[in-house]
Write a protein that holds these residues in place. Sequence first.
Motif, PDB file in Angstrom:
ATOM      1  N   VAL A   1     -38.546  47.865  67.503  1.00  0.00           N
ATOM      2  CA  VAL A   1     -39.642  48.731  67.923  1.00  0.00           C
ATOM      3  C   VAL A   1     -40.280  48.135  69.173  1.00  0.00           C
ATOM      4  O   VAL A   1     -40.106  46.950  69.480  1.00  0.00           O
ATOM      5  CB  VAL A   1     -40.706  48.900  66.818  1.00  0.00           C
ATOM      6  CG1 VAL A   1     -40.088  49.488  65.568  1.00  0.00           C
ATOM      7  CG2 VAL A   1     -41.393  47.567  66.512  1.00  0.00           C
TER       8      VAL A   1
ATOM      9  N   THR B   1     -50.864  53.573  66.816  1.00  0.00           N
ATOM     10  CA  THR B   1     -51.511  54.311  65.729  1.00  0.00           C
ATOM     11  C   THR B   1     -51.420  53.498  64.444  1.00  0.00           C
ATOM     12  O   THR B   1     -50.335  53.068  64.060  1.00  0.00           O
ATOM     13  CB  THR B   1     -50.844  55.661  65.519  1.00  0.00           C
ATOM     14  OG1 THR B   1     -50.990  56.440  66.715  1.00  0.00           O
ATOM     15  CG2 THR B   1     -51.469  56.410  64.348  1.00  0.00           C
TER      16      THR B   1
ATOM     17  N   PRO C   1     -48.981  60.234  62.460  1.00  0.00           N
ATOM     18  CA  PRO C   1     -48.409  59.665  63.690  1.00  0.00           C
ATOM     19  C   PRO C   1     -48.739  60.504  64.926  1.00  0.00           C
ATOM     20  O   PRO C   1     -49.000  61.708  64.842  1.00  0.00           O
ATOM     21  CB  PRO C   1     -46.906  59.698  63.412  1.00  0.00           C
ATOM     22  CG  PRO C   1     -46.754  59.863  61.951  1.00  0.00           C
ATOM     23  CD  PRO C   1     -47.947  60.621  61.483  1.00  0.00           C
TER      24      PRO C   1
ATOM     25  N   LEU D   1     -46.254  53.711  69.025  1.00  0.00           N
ATOM     26  CA  LEU D   1     -45.812  52.982  67.846  1.00  0.00           C
ATOM     27  C   LEU D   1     -46.769  53.283  66.700  1.00  0.00           C
ATOM     28  O   LEU D   1     -47.998  53.278  66.885  1.00  0.00           O
ATOM     29  CB  LEU D   1     -45.812  51.469  68.114  1.00  0.00           C
ATOM     30  CG  LEU D   1     -45.530  50.566  66.901  1.00  0.00           C
ATOM     31  CD1 LEU D   1     -44.130  50.794  66.355  1.00  0.00           C
ATOM     32  CD2 LEU D   1     -45.745  49.094  67.279  1.00  0.00           C
ATOM     33  N   THR D   2     -46.211  53.560  65.530  1.00  0.00           N
ATOM     34  CA  THR D   2     -47.033  53.830  64.353  1.00  0.00           C
ATOM     35  C   THR D   2     -46.865  52.703  63.348  1.00  0.00           C
ATOM     36  O   THR D   2     -45.737  52.284  63.038  1.00  0.00           O
ATOM     37  CB  THR D   2     -46.636  55.157  63.688  1.00  0.00           C
ATOM     38  OG1 THR D   2     -46.763  56.217  64.643  1.00  0.00           O
ATOM     39  CG2 THR D   2     -47.524  55.447  62.488  1.00  0.00           C
ATOM     40  N   VAL D   3     -47.981  52.201  62.860  1.00  0.00           N
ATOM     41  CA  VAL D   3     -47.989  51.175  61.825  1.00  0.00           C
ATOM     42  C   VAL D   3     -48.605  51.777  60.566  1.00  0.00           C
ATOM     43  O   VAL D   3     -49.745  52.267  60.592  1.00  0.00           O
ATOM     44  CB  VAL D   3     -48.783  49.925  62.261  1.00  0.00           C
ATOM     45  CG1 VAL D   3     -48.812  48.898  61.140  1.00  0.00           C
ATOM     46  CG2 VAL D   3     -48.174  49.323  63.516  1.00  0.00           C
ATOM     47  N   TYR D   4     -47.835  51.771  59.492  1.00  0.00           N
ATOM     48  CA  TYR D   4     -48.298  52.272  58.196  1.00  0.00           C
ATOM     49  C   TYR D   4     -48.680  51.064  57.334  1.00  0.00           C
ATOM     50  O   TYR D   4     -47.842  50.216  57.026  1.00  0.00           O
ATOM     51  CB  TYR D   4     -47.186  53.049  57.498  1.00  0.00           C
ATOM     52  CG  TYR D   4     -46.744  54.293  58.228  1.00  0.00           C
ATOM     53  CD1 TYR D   4     -47.279  55.534  57.905  1.00  0.00           C
ATOM     54  CD2 TYR D   4     -45.765  54.214  59.217  1.00  0.00           C
ATOM     55  CE1 TYR D   4     -46.853  56.683  58.568  1.00  0.00           C
ATOM     56  CE2 TYR D   4     -45.338  55.351  59.885  1.00  0.00           C
ATOM     57  CZ  TYR D   4     -45.884  56.585  59.556  1.00  0.00           C
ATOM     58  OH  TYR D   4     -45.456  57.714  60.205  1.00  0.00           O
TER      59      TYR D   4
ATOM     60  N   ALA E   1     -43.724  55.512  53.453  1.00  0.00           N
ATOM     61  CA  ALA E   1     -43.257  55.393  54.829  1.00  0.00           C
ATOM     62  C   ALA E   1     -42.009  54.529  54.953  1.00  0.00           C
ATOM     63  O   ALA E   1     -41.367  54.499  56.010  1.00  0.00           O
ATOM     64  CB  ALA E   1     -44.377  54.840  55.710  1.00  0.00           C
TER      65      ALA E   1
ATOM     66  N   GLN F   1     -36.986  54.019  56.826  1.00  0.00           N
ATOM     67  CA  GLN F   1     -36.253  52.781  57.104  1.00  0.00           C
ATOM     68  C   GLN F   1     -35.195  52.497  56.044  1.00  0.00           C
ATOM     69  O   GLN F   1     -34.516  51.475  56.098  1.00  0.00           O
ATOM     70  CB  GLN F   1     -37.240  51.606  57.177  1.00  0.00           C
ATOM     71  CG  GLN F   1     -38.270  51.748  58.279  1.00  0.00           C
ATOM     72  CD  GLN F   1     -39.394  50.715  58.169  1.00  0.00           C
ATOM     73  OE1 GLN F   1     -39.769  50.326  57.061  1.00  0.00           O
ATOM     74  NE2 GLN F   1     -39.906  50.287  59.313  1.00  0.00           N
TER      75      GLN F   1
ATOM     76  N   ASP G   1     -38.614  53.148  64.598  1.00  0.00           N
ATOM     77  CA  ASP G   1     -39.801  53.560  65.350  1.00  0.00           C
ATOM     78  C   ASP G   1     -41.103  53.393  64.591  1.00  0.00           C
ATOM     79  O   ASP G   1     -42.086  54.097  64.856  1.00  0.00           O
ATOM     80  CB  ASP G   1     -39.670  55.026  65.808  1.00  0.00           C
ATOM     81  CG  ASP G   1     -38.493  55.224  66.748  1.00  0.00           C
ATOM     82  OD1 ASP G   1     -38.259  54.322  67.573  1.00  0.00           O
ATOM     83  OD2 ASP G   1     -37.811  56.248  66.621  1.00  0.00           O
ATOM     84  N   ARG G   2     -41.138  52.462  63.648  1.00  0.00           N
ATOM     85  CA  ARG G   2     -42.373  52.249  62.885  1.00  0.00           C
ATOM     86  C   ARG G   2     -42.406  50.844  62.318  1.00  0.00           C
ATOM     87  O   ARG G   2     -41.393  50.147  62.224  1.00  0.00           O
ATOM     88  CB  ARG G   2     -42.487  53.262  61.756  1.00  0.00           C
ATOM     89  CG  ARG G   2     -41.380  53.136  60.709  1.00  0.00           C
ATOM     90  CD  ARG G   2     -41.474  54.208  59.629  1.00  0.00           C
ATOM     91  NE  ARG G   2     -41.437  55.555  60.186  1.00  0.00           N
ATOM     92  CZ  ARG G   2     -41.761  56.652  59.514  1.00  0.00           C
ATOM     93  NH1 ARG G   2     -42.133  56.557  58.234  1.00  0.00           N
ATOM     94  NH2 ARG G   2     -41.698  57.841  60.067  1.00  0.00           N
TER      95      ARG G   2
ATOM     96  N   VAL H   1     -43.962  49.213  58.704  1.00  0.00           N
ATOM     97  CA  VAL H   1     -44.522  49.610  57.414  1.00  0.00           C
ATOM     98  C   VAL H   1     -44.867  48.365  56.605  1.00  0.00           C
ATOM     99  O   VAL H   1     -44.038  47.459  56.454  1.00  0.00           O
ATOM    100  CB  VAL H   1     -43.535  50.488  56.613  1.00  0.00           C
ATOM    101  CG1 VAL H   1     -44.180  50.935  55.304  1.00  0.00           C
ATOM    102  CG2 VAL H   1     -43.070  51.673  57.441  1.00  0.00           C
TER     103      VAL H   1
END
Length: 887
Positions: free
Chosen positions: A61, A68, A101, A106-109, A115, A119, A139-140, A142
């Motif tokens: 990533v 986010t 998102p 970049l999205t972080v959960y 989520a 993956q 692309d994340r 988690v």
Amino acid sequence: MTPRPPRITALAAAATLLAGGMLAAGPAARAADAPPAPARARDTPTITPTPQSAEPRPDRVTVTPTVTLIAGETADGPTLDVVETALRKAGARHVVRERRPVPGRLTVYAGDAAALAAQKLDGPAELPAEGYVLGIGADRIVLAGKDTTGTYYAAQTLRQVLPHRGHPGGKVAGLAVRDWPGTALRGVIEGFYGTPWSHEARLDQLDYYGEHKMNIYVYSPKDDDYLRAKWRDPYPADRLAQIKDLADRAALRHVEFTYALSPGLSVCYSSDADVKALVDKFRTMWDIGVRTFAVPLDDISYTDWNCEADKVKWGTGGGAAGAAQAHLLNRVNQEFIATHPGAQPLQMVPTEYYNVSPSAYKTALSEQLDPDVLVEWTGVGVVAPTMTVAQADAARKVFGHPILTWDNYPVNDYATDRLLLGPFNGREKGLPGRLAGITANPMIQSYASKLSLYTVADYSWNDAAYDPRESWGKGIEEYAGGDARTAKALRAFADVNYSSALNTAKAPELSAAIARYWESGDARRLDSVLASLGAAPARLRAALPDRGFIADSGPWLDVTESWATATRTALRMVEAARAGKGAQAWKLRQQLPAQVERAASYTYTGLDGRKVPVLVGDGQLDGFTDAATAEYDRLLGVSGRPTASTSLGTYQSNTVARMLDGDASTYFWSDGAPAAGDQLTVDLGEPRAIGSVTLAMAKPGSTDDYLHEGVLEYSADGESWQTLADFSGEPDVTADPPAGTKARYVRARATAGQSSWVVVREFQVTTTDGAVTGNPPAATGSSLRAAADGDPGTVYRGARAAGKGEALEVDLVSARPVGSVTVLRPSGAEGTADVQLRTADGTWHTVGALHGAYTAVDTAGRTADAVRLAWKAGSVAPQVAEVVVGE
């Protein structure tokens, strides 16, 4: 106060798992579907504690300018703060908390197991409490914890794997971490005697615990009067406010703050008033946010009651004490813990906390103490060198309750002259899974404790992957802030403060370098090691990020620098002597004692105002200077100063060398009672003609500490021994051998065992070969004999200036070829003399003249039976360190 994050606490989980019986070995037993712990892949980042599973992914990533952050149900405020800080350090300019998102970011959960599906990673549902999954890729990022603490730990792992850069665009390699703790409770018990930690240090420690996935801190400093001597008294407002600060900080760091009240010095177990006092004190703590409580009953007498009512109710003996303690603890458990929803299981420390031997006391606790109370145990021994699965099983059986270890490492209240900076060692793999948890008792020096506590955290989280030396090295690198030069300096310093009951090797890396030198003769390599050691304190003072470590370690840093100077001098001395540079070697030989004395002189002031000596690298740094001095003496051709050895252990810093230092106020002190055959030996370096032998034992305050039954013996070779004198019942022994007796070794050997230890103030063996006569007479505190006693460290000092015709004469016992005469004098010594030999006809022949501190005269093998220095009349008293007659 700050709200406590909602979660199932590890303490409650431990009690649930352990109350009914033995916990199965290993974390896999608590999560049957959890995978085994593979070796960490070589291209995955360093994560501490070592995770159970960390696998690279083929994707990656990118840290975008705006990231986010989406919070799920197991993400609390502290977790989100850790994540946001880590992202900003990784280059994100903005971290925006959103519900969904945003394209291009970049999205972080955090705390959202669903989520993980993108993956193709399994969630944490099958993991034990505090387990987590961290996924980076697709692309994340988690973070999904089994609970809020698990997600917090995922955030701590993310903090370690994200890069540090000043701008966005950083690439983060794909990673899948599936992780869980090896035991439910992992942390620290501040339970030492001596100066308690400062409030700031405790807050700092709680931050450190959270970062290293430790989840319990037990507040139990022995010198907090409100925990022990004044346990019934309420805290002053300012002190209570500090405890509230700690409880609040602990909650933020997902650490259980445990308040441990120790009433045993004065409690009346049967007293309703004392039960109420305990409950009232706990209720005060509850009101400020404390939820975990302990009642330690260690380090007290359980044979002497504090009130007559207890004796009437329970009688006497260990069983009675166990029953009384169980009664008190059960009332607290039932009247306070059970009536306060959210309170964690009560902890206690038994009076017999240090073994697994069955006893009436343990039986009473096992049978009568409420089953959900956790029992703390130090292992087999107060400071247990090793701890095994079998011992933990035995403790669980004999106490009949879940076991939480009170591991007395790296605590140094029994060795306040040392820092204990080695790794957590001697604990068997599989042990954490048999325990409710592990708490380590740290040093008086809180910041310096972190090096060892790093390894405690590593072991207690994942013992299967734990390697003490590897973990120790990783801890040093982390503590140095990732700077290689600082890490090298810290490693050198930690190495000379490495040894303990758990780590018996003394300065292992330095000792290996010293051993290589004696084997190879590579002085340059050893000098480089010693130079780095000497430079380490300055580097640490300038560059170590944690300034508290510098304050904690100040005296030891000073000593390290000083010992490095002395050892380098010793090395140069040997090399000069080997190269035939006699004057240079002698100059260095004279500098060395003052440098060693300075290195051994450092102290700091303890809690009671007493000056505490500071030890660093003992047995290696001082051992090298001793060995180098002996090598110099050998090359010079003299026997050197006597040395001492013993089969007995040493109590604290009262080393066996002290019985040869000529100072009756210092002494050797054993750390246990001698058995028949134990011995103390003086080595003269070579066979010498001996005279009177004096053995002075015991001391004020320890008048019974001497060899009660023994024999003085001597030997030329260390194999065949002759009796000099038997002794019995007297601490001071003197014996005179027959005229002409020669010996290299003289020893005092115990002929019977005893219960008292042994103190030896002085063990003096006089030598009579090579008599020295003449004038001027020796000054007070000196002797003529010092001019030729085989030890260049002793000095003959004249009581006055030499007069015309006066001389100092050294008898050679019998006529023999003399190849050289070397005269050593203290630097700056004045006065001149002719160096003369006496031949068979009794005639004195001048072979050279005395000049400067070092005089070497080649006498070409002339046969002589005496050497003398024929003084020139002068105004200054002569001084001679050694007259050396070579073959």
